[in-house]
Design a protein around this motif. Structure first.
Motif, PDB file in Angstrom:
ATOM      1  N   LEU B   3       0.852  -1.181   0.000  1.00 66.54           N
ATOM      2  CA  LEU B   3       0.000   0.000   0.000  1.00 66.54           C
ATOM      3  C   LEU B   3       0.889   1.233   0.000  1.00 66.54           C
ATOM      4  O   LEU B   3       1.962   1.242   0.606  1.00 66.54           O
ATOM      5  N   GLY B   5       0.683   5.639   0.223  1.00 66.58           N
ATOM      6  CA  GLY B   5      -0.132   6.834   0.387  1.00 66.58           C
ATOM      7  C   GLY B   5       0.502   7.811   1.361  1.00 66.58           C
ATOM      8  O   GLY B   5       1.595   7.558   1.889  1.00 66.58           O
ATOM      9  N   PRO B  52      -7.193   9.474  -2.719  1.00 67.52           N
ATOM     10  CA  PRO B  52      -7.314   8.008  -2.701  1.00 67.52           C
ATOM     11  C   PRO B  52      -5.982   7.349  -2.325  1.00 67.52           C
ATOM     12  O   PRO B  52      -4.929   7.754  -2.821  1.00 67.52           O
ATOM     13  N   GLY B  53      -6.054   6.377  -1.456  1.00 66.92           N
ATOM     14  CA  GLY B  53      -4.859   5.645  -1.050  1.00 66.92           C
ATOM     15  C   GLY B  53      -4.196   6.190   0.211  1.00 66.92           C
ATOM     16  O   GLY B  53      -3.308   5.547   0.773  1.00 66.92           O
ATOM     17  N   ILE B  55      -3.397   7.315   4.068  1.00 68.49           N
ATOM     18  CA  ILE B  55      -3.333   6.405   5.214  1.00 68.49           C
ATOM     19  C   ILE B  55      -3.548   7.186   6.510  1.00 68.49           C
ATOM     20  O   ILE B  55      -2.937   8.240   6.707  1.00 68.49           O
ATOM     21  N   LYS B  76     -12.949   3.107   4.580  1.00 71.77           N
ATOM     22  CA  LYS B  76     -12.724   2.500   3.253  1.00 71.77           C
ATOM     23  C   LYS B  76     -13.384   3.312   2.149  1.00 71.77           C
ATOM     24  O   LYS B  76     -12.793   3.561   1.108  1.00 71.77           O
ATOM     25  N   SER B  81      -6.603   3.832   2.516  1.00 73.01           N
ATOM     26  CA  SER B  81      -6.204   2.450   2.220  1.00 73.01           C
ATOM     27  C   SER B  81      -5.886   1.629   3.461  1.00 73.01           C
ATOM     28  O   SER B  81      -5.900   0.397   3.392  1.00 73.01           O
ATOM     29  N   LEU B 101     -10.396  -4.021   5.682  1.00 75.64           N
ATOM     30  CA  LEU B 101      -9.591  -2.798   5.839  1.00 75.64           C
ATOM     31  C   LEU B 101      -8.301  -3.152   6.577  1.00 75.64           C
ATOM     32  O   LEU B 101      -8.346  -3.561   7.742  1.00 75.64           O
TER      33      LEU B 101
END
Lengths: 418, 166
Positions: B3, B5, B52-53, B55, B76, B81, B101
């Motif tokens: 992931l 972000g 988006p993405g 954290i 979510k 993310s 999640l």
């Protein structure tokens, strides 16, 4: 026989072998519950999982209590979803006016000693007062229980909480549990069970024990379990349960830690905004004006709470700049309070009595405070925005302290009126 | 799964009321609609500040308070993310994994707001690309890892018809 915590004894009765702390087990759940903030999502998840029929409809109840009667169109539609699902599945629905889930479940005999009970509401830990291992779950897990009758648990270590001494006049179980929250802090018991012990238990009525177990989650605990004594058995018999077994603390059990609280010198306690563990004794807090008082909720909406509040308010009038809202935790408590003349006295003192339910505690209706106002409440949470306005300030206390504060217009030591 | 972000840093004891206020969550099952109000009571217009993405990075006891599963669902649906925190409250922990999640438990004190992060769940590492350091993470218990890999409890039930432990 080896020495076991209450938690281990309860899990042992479900897996039929010695449990190990920390192991993951799948067990049959004795009862499961959802309320109107969590059940609609559980119903959606039930169908997403491929659910068609609830496996054991007699072991499930849904409760409409968080926004009852419906305050908005959105709420109303979700309530309808719950009503239709309950009817189709043949499961028990407690509709508006019945009361708060955490009073209704034990009051209906759905929780008892050695039971494992789950509920899609964090305060499901309340039924520890009757010797159950009961804990809060999410909506997906409620759906899983409806389909399979089972849930997985990681058997938690336990903290032995020894409450000792004589409870002083004007001090109640709410003060004890607020002091416990201060002692343990908001995450002091995360992933653990609290198990209560000590000579204070004998001094606590069942109503008072429910208050203590109710707030176990405010220190992160999975459960807050009392041993079962004669008082528990009498109460359970009055509420439709029989064949009860003893459940007692074994001091030699493998407790992860022990916390001792001597209540003899305890003063009334207040949790200040915006944290439940931000607790001070009433003599330490100075003058704090209040504009709204609330007596009710799953923490303190029981008959004893109404009696305590009435004993302070009887024959008096609340301060002209204060509103007082009262909600009994169930219809049967409401009726009993009427028969005893408590409701009449509270209304004459200036209280506004609203239907049994969660009321303004969760900020959905029936008593949202305005910007900058201070509320003193018997609830279990004082988070910013909790009552529907993030510019208000919520203080938590016993029903006695709320009643005394509503008379004077500022946070007041109830011992002045005893 | 890796992931990637930017960190949005929050404090200790972020409760589920703060993630999504009770005054909204009772009205609808539309999580996209609810996501507009994410963290509103503690940080107005939070939804406009995230990409988006991104954290969430928090301190101790993230997700304490109520059992509302809307909390991880709103996180979510806001496009976030993962949540990285020093510790999590238990009901939120279960609810998040049950909805796929990812949660990461590690010491978050060195991560700054806005840091670019990379989370390698398989190898159990959080890399702070801005700060130039990496940390090991406390692994999920095996059964929860299985639930997460299945995509949550709904998918797990569809796959096995019940709980499949071990």
């Amino acid at each position: 026989m080896s020495h076991k915590t209450l938690t281990e004894k309860i899990f042992e009765s479900h897996i039929n072998r010695e449990p190990r702390i920390g192991e993951v087990v799948v067990v049959d759940v004795d009862f499961a519950m959802g309320q109107d903030g969590t059940s609609p999502l559980a119903i959606q998840k039930f169908y997403d999982m491929g659910g068609k029929k609830v496996l054991r409809p007699d072991r499930i109840a849904l409760v409409i209590d968080h926004g009852a009667p419906s305050p908005t169109e959105g709420f109303a539609n979700l309530h309808k979803l719950m009503r239709d699902f309950s009817y189709e599945q043949g499961i028990r629905l407690f509709d508006i006016g019945s009361g708060v889930c955490h009073q209704l479940i034990p009051e209906s005999g759905f929780a008892g000693p050695y039971d494992i009970v789950v509920g899609a509401d964090s305060h499901t830990c309340t039924y520890g007062a009757v010797g159950a291992f009961s804990t809060g779950i999410g909506s997906s897990e409620l759906a899983a229980v409806m389909i399979s009758g089972k849930l997985w648990f990681k058997i938690p270590p336990a903290i032995r909480v020894i409450l000792s001494g004589k409870i002083p006049s004007g001090v109640y179980s709410k003060d004890i549990v607020l002091y416990l929250a201060k002692t343990l802090t908001a995450d002091g018991a995360t992933y653990k069970a609290l198990e209560f012990d000590g000579d204070v238990i004998d001094q606590l009525s069942m109503d008072a024990r429910f208050t203590v177990s109710n707030m176990a989650v405010e220190v992160g605990a999975k459960a807050g379990i009392f041993p079962v004594d004669e008082k528990t058995k009498v109460w359970l018999r009055e509420h439709g349960r029989d064949n009860m077994c003893d459940l007692s603390i074994d001091p030699l059990a493998n407790y992860e830690s022990t916390v001792e609280i001597d209540v003899s010198k305890l003063e009334p306690q207040i949790a200040l905004p915006h944290r439940v563990d931000n607790v001070m004794s009433i003599s330490e807090i100075g003058d704090i004006p209040i504009q709204e008082g609330y007596i009710g909720t799953c923490t303190n909406g029981r008959l004893e709470d109404m009696e305590i509040a009435t004993s302070i308010l009887d024959g008096k009038k609340i301060h002209p700049r204060v509103r007082l809202i009262v909600a009994c935790a169930s219809k049967s408590i409401y009726l009993e309070a009427m028969k005893k003349g408590l409701i009449e006295k509270l209304v004459e003192a200036g209280a506004t009595v609203i239907p049994p339910g969660c009321g303004p505690c969760v900020g959905t209706h029936a008593g949202v405070p305005s910007d900058g106002e201070n509320v003193i409440s018997t609830a279990n949470r004082n988070f910013k925005g909790r009552m529907g306005n993030n510019k208000a300030f919520i203080y938590l206390s016993s029903p006695a302290t709320v009643a005394a504060s509503c008379l004077t217009g500022k946070i007041t030591d109830p011992r002045r009126f005893l | 799964m890796i992931l990637h972000g930017f960190a949005h840093k929050l404090g200790d004891d972020i409760n589920t009321d703060y993630i999504i206020s009770g005054k909204y969550k009772f009205n609808t099952l539309d999580m996209k609609e609810l996501a507009r109000h994410i963290f509103e009571d503690i940080e107005p217009n939070f939804i406009d500040k995230i990409k988006p993405g991104d954290i969430i990075v928090a301190g101790r006891n993230f997700g304490c308070g109520s059992s509302r599963e809307q909390a991880p669902l709103v996180i979510k649906n806001a496009g976030l993310s993962a949540v990285v925190a020093s510790s999590f409250a238990r009901i939120f922990y279960r609810n998040a994994i049950n909805n796929g999640l990812p949660l990461v438990e590690c010491d978050t004190s060195r991560i700054q707001d806005g840091d670019e992060l990379e989370i390698d769940l398989e190898n159990g590492v959080v890399r702070d690309l801005t700060g130039g350091f990496e940390m090991g993470i406390n692994p999920l218990p095996p059964f929860m890892m299985k639930l997460l890999q299945d995509g949550g409890l709904v998918e797990h039930f569809k796959k096995y018809g019940g709980f499949s432990i071990g």
